[in-house]
Design a protein around this motif. Structure first.
Motif, PDB file in Angstrom:
ATOM      1  N   GLY A 277       2.846 -18.964 -20.068  1.00  0.00           N
ATOM      2  CA  GLY A 277       3.022 -17.717 -19.333  1.00  0.00           C
ATOM      3  C   GLY A 277       1.794 -17.447 -18.483  1.00  0.00           C
ATOM      4  N   ASP A 278       1.171 -18.519 -18.021  1.00  0.00           N
ATOM      5  CA  ASP A 278      -0.105 -18.456 -17.309  1.00  0.00           C
ATOM      6  C   ASP A 278       0.130 -18.311 -15.811  1.00  0.00           C
ATOM      7  OD1 ASP A 278      -2.692 -18.629 -16.506  1.00  0.00           O
ATOM      8  OD2 ASP A 278      -3.148 -20.489 -17.545  1.00  0.00           O
ATOM      9  N   TYR A 279       0.285 -17.089 -15.386  1.00  0.00           N
ATOM     10  CA  TYR A 279       0.577 -16.852 -13.972  1.00  0.00           C
ATOM     11  C   TYR A 279      -0.688 -16.687 -13.136  1.00  0.00           C
ATOM     12  CZ  TYR A 279       5.182 -16.454 -15.863  1.00  0.00           C
ATOM     13  OH  TYR A 279       6.347 -16.736 -16.511  1.00  0.00           O
ATOM     14  N   LYS A 280      -1.849 -16.605 -13.803  1.00  0.00           N
ATOM     15  CA  LYS A 280      -3.091 -16.521 -13.026  1.00  0.00           C
ATOM     16  C   LYS A 280      -3.415 -17.853 -12.356  1.00  0.00           C
ATOM     17  CE  LYS A 280      -5.947 -17.266 -17.054  1.00  0.00           C
ATOM     18  NZ  LYS A 280      -6.224 -16.602 -18.254  1.00  0.00           N
ATOM     19  N   ASN A 281      -2.724 -18.908 -12.759  1.00  0.00           N
ATOM     20  CA  ASN A 281      -2.913 -20.211 -12.122  1.00  0.00           C
ATOM     21  C   ASN A 281      -1.897 -20.450 -11.008  1.00  0.00           C
ATOM     22  OD1 ASN A 281      -5.209 -21.489 -13.364  1.00  0.00           O
ATOM     23  ND2 ASN A 281      -4.040 -21.389 -15.253  1.00  0.00           N
ATOM     24  N   SER A 282      -1.353 -19.368 -10.470  1.00  0.00           N
ATOM     25  CA  SER A 282      -0.358 -19.511  -9.405  1.00  0.00           C
ATOM     26  C   SER A 282      -0.960 -20.157  -8.157  1.00  0.00           C
ATOM     27  CB  SER A 282       0.283 -18.167  -9.065  1.00  0.00           C
ATOM     28  OG  SER A 282      -0.697 -17.246  -8.643  1.00  0.00           O
ATOM     29  N   GLU A 283      -2.273 -19.948  -7.930  1.00  0.00           N
ATOM     30  CA  GLU A 283      -2.922 -20.578  -6.771  1.00  0.00           C
ATOM     31  C   GLU A 283      -2.900 -22.103  -6.910  1.00  0.00           C
ATOM     32  OE1 GLU A 283      -7.207 -20.795  -4.456  1.00  0.00           O
ATOM     33  OE2 GLU A 283      -6.874 -19.175  -5.881  1.00  0.00           O
ATOM     34  N   LEU A 284      -3.212 -22.608  -8.110  1.00  0.00           N
ATOM     35  CA  LEU A 284      -3.161 -24.052  -8.339  1.00  0.00           C
ATOM     36  C   LEU A 284      -1.728 -24.559  -8.237  1.00  0.00           C
ATOM     37  CD1 LEU A 284      -4.406 -26.778  -9.097  1.00  0.00           C
ATOM     38  CD2 LEU A 284      -4.115 -26.135 -11.498  1.00  0.00           C
ATOM     39  N   THR A 285      -0.792 -23.844  -8.836  1.00  0.00           N
ATOM     40  CA  THR A 285       0.620 -24.238  -8.770  1.00  0.00           C
ATOM     41  C   THR A 285       1.059 -24.343  -7.317  1.00  0.00           C
ATOM     42  OG1 THR A 285       1.077 -23.171 -10.885  1.00  0.00           O
ATOM     43  CG2 THR A 285       2.962 -23.608  -9.456  1.00  0.00           C
ATOM     44  N   SER A 286       0.721 -23.336  -6.527  1.00  0.00           N
ATOM     45  CA  SER A 286       1.077 -23.333  -5.107  1.00  0.00           C
ATOM     46  C   SER A 286       0.440 -24.521  -4.388  1.00  0.00           C
ATOM     47  CB  SER A 286       0.622 -22.017  -4.468  1.00  0.00           C
ATOM     48  OG  SER A 286       0.886 -22.021  -3.101  1.00  0.00           O
ATOM     49  N   GLU A 287      -0.829 -24.777  -4.680  1.00  0.00           N
ATOM     50  CA  GLU A 287      -1.546 -25.900  -4.055  1.00  0.00           C
ATOM     51  C   GLU A 287      -0.861 -27.233  -4.377  1.00  0.00           C
ATOM     52  OE1 GLU A 287      -5.237 -27.374  -2.123  1.00  0.00           O
ATOM     53  OE2 GLU A 287      -5.127 -25.338  -2.858  1.00  0.00           O
ATOM     54  N   LEU A 288      -0.525 -27.433  -5.651  1.00  0.00           N
ATOM     55  CA  LEU A 288       0.104 -28.687  -6.068  1.00  0.00           C
ATOM     56  C   LEU A 288       1.485 -28.847  -5.442  1.00  0.00           C
ATOM     57  CD1 LEU A 288      -0.908 -28.733  -9.841  1.00  0.00           C
ATOM     58  CD2 LEU A 288      -1.901 -30.080  -7.984  1.00  0.00           C
ATOM     59  N   LEU A 289       2.236 -27.757  -5.351  1.00  0.00           N
ATOM     60  CA  LEU A 289       3.569 -27.830  -4.755  1.00  0.00           C
ATOM     61  C   LEU A 289       3.517 -28.002  -3.238  1.00  0.00           C
ATOM     62  CD1 LEU A 289       5.500 -25.195  -6.880  1.00  0.00           C
ATOM     63  CD2 LEU A 289       5.705 -27.697  -6.972  1.00  0.00           C
ATOM     64  N   ASN A 290       2.381 -27.638  -2.629  1.00  0.00           N
ATOM     65  CA  ASN A 290       2.234 -27.821  -1.184  1.00  0.00           C
ATOM     66  C   ASN A 290       1.847 -29.242  -0.802  1.00  0.00           C
ATOM     67  OD1 ASN A 290       3.008 -25.305  -0.239  1.00  0.00           O
ATOM     68  ND2 ASN A 290       0.954 -24.447  -0.481  1.00  0.00           N
ATOM     69  N   PHE A 291       1.486 -30.078  -1.790  1.00  0.00           N
ATOM     70  CA  PHE A 291       1.206 -31.480  -1.487  1.00  0.00           C
ATOM     71  C   PHE A 291       2.470 -32.107  -0.904  1.00  0.00           C
ATOM     72  CE2 PHE A 291      -2.203 -32.427  -4.991  1.00  0.00           C
ATOM     73  CZ  PHE A 291      -3.049 -31.513  -4.393  1.00  0.00           C
ATOM     74  N   SER A 292       2.272 -33.059  -0.020  1.00  0.00           N
ATOM     75  CA  SER A 292       3.417 -33.818   0.496  1.00  0.00           C
ATOM     76  C   SER A 292       4.005 -34.638  -0.652  1.00  0.00           C
ATOM     77  CB  SER A 292       2.948 -34.766   1.613  1.00  0.00           C
ATOM     78  OG  SER A 292       2.091 -35.761   1.071  1.00  0.00           O
ATOM     79  N   GLY A 293       5.192 -35.163  -0.447  1.00  0.00           N
ATOM     80  CA  GLY A 293       5.802 -36.031  -1.459  1.00  0.00           C
ATOM     81  C   GLY A 293       4.899 -37.207  -1.777  1.00  0.00           C
ATOM     82  N   GLU A 294       4.285 -37.773  -0.743  1.00  0.00           N
ATOM     83  CA  GLU A 294       3.359 -38.898  -0.949  1.00  0.00           C
ATOM     84  C   GLU A 294       2.133 -38.451  -1.743  1.00  0.00           C
ATOM     85  OE1 GLU A 294       0.413 -41.795   1.629  1.00  0.00           O
ATOM     86  OE2 GLU A 294       2.123 -40.890   2.663  1.00  0.00           O
ATOM     87  N   GLY A 295       1.612 -37.266  -1.447  1.00  0.00           N
ATOM     88  CA  GLY A 295       0.463 -36.732  -2.172  1.00  0.00           C
ATOM     89  C   GLY A 295       0.780 -36.503  -3.642  1.00  0.00           C
TER      90      GLY A 295
END
Length: 185
Positions: free
Chosen positions: A24-42
């Motif tokens: 339930g760790d929503y304070k890591n939403s910045e990291l989650t967003s960063e990881l999901l913004n990687f390209s498919g290759e990334g």
């Protein structure tokens, strides 16, 4: 048939996202967003770096840091405390060497701790900012930057033989070899 909104998320990235969700760790939403913004290759490259580290570290009995450059500026450490003690100082220095070597404005550092059964037990992350590295620290890291460039060049020469003049330099600068390390011997 897959929806066009579905994203290709490799297994390790799924584990990271599930870890946050389970906590339930929503304070890591910045990291989650960063990881999901990687390209498919990334994303696939990050997955490969983590899998490679987890497979090789048991025989080496030391951590293998993985780094990505370009649009995805990230250094990852997969800690396996049942094999070796985590060394945050070495990770920090490695990430700074990568940042300075590639003249990056910042770099994401991701630390994943794994249990013996390959489950993620902890995730820490931070961003290293170029402007926050002192001139004295940069001078201290300069020999390590040179060693890293030489290691990369030697690895390519060993695997492929001669490095083509018009090829991107193996040091990771993004410049052509003839305008980069070819001039430095």
């Amino acid at each position: 048939m897959r929806s066009t909104l579905e994203q290709d998320i490799p297994p390790i990235l799924q584990k990271i996202l599930a870890h946050f969700q389970d906590l339930g760790d929503y304070k890591n939403s910045e990291l989650t967003s960063e990881l999901l913004n990687f390209s498919g290759e990334g994303r696939r490259m990050l997955d490969s770096l983590i899998v490679y580290s987890l497979q090789r570290q048991p025989s080496k009995r030391t951590v293998i840091f993985g780094s990505m450059t370009g649009d995805t500026r990230l250094t990852v450490a997969c800690w396996q405390p049942y094999l070796f003690s985590p060394n945050q100082r070495a990770l920090e220095d490695h990430a700074k060497v990568e940042l300075l070597m590639h003249d990056e404005p910042d770099r994401l550092v991701l630390e994943l701790t794994f249990s013996e059964d390959s489950k993620i037990t902890e995730i820490f992350w931070r961003r290293i900012i170029r402007q926050e590295i002192s001139e004295a620290e940069e001078a201290k890291l300069t020999p390590e930057i040179q060693k890293a460039k030489i290691r990369r060049l030697e690895k390519v020469r060993h695997e492929e033989g001669k490095v083509g003049r018009n090829r991107k330099c193996p040091c990771g600068s993004g410049r052509k070899f003839k305008k980069c390390c070819a001039w430095n011997g």
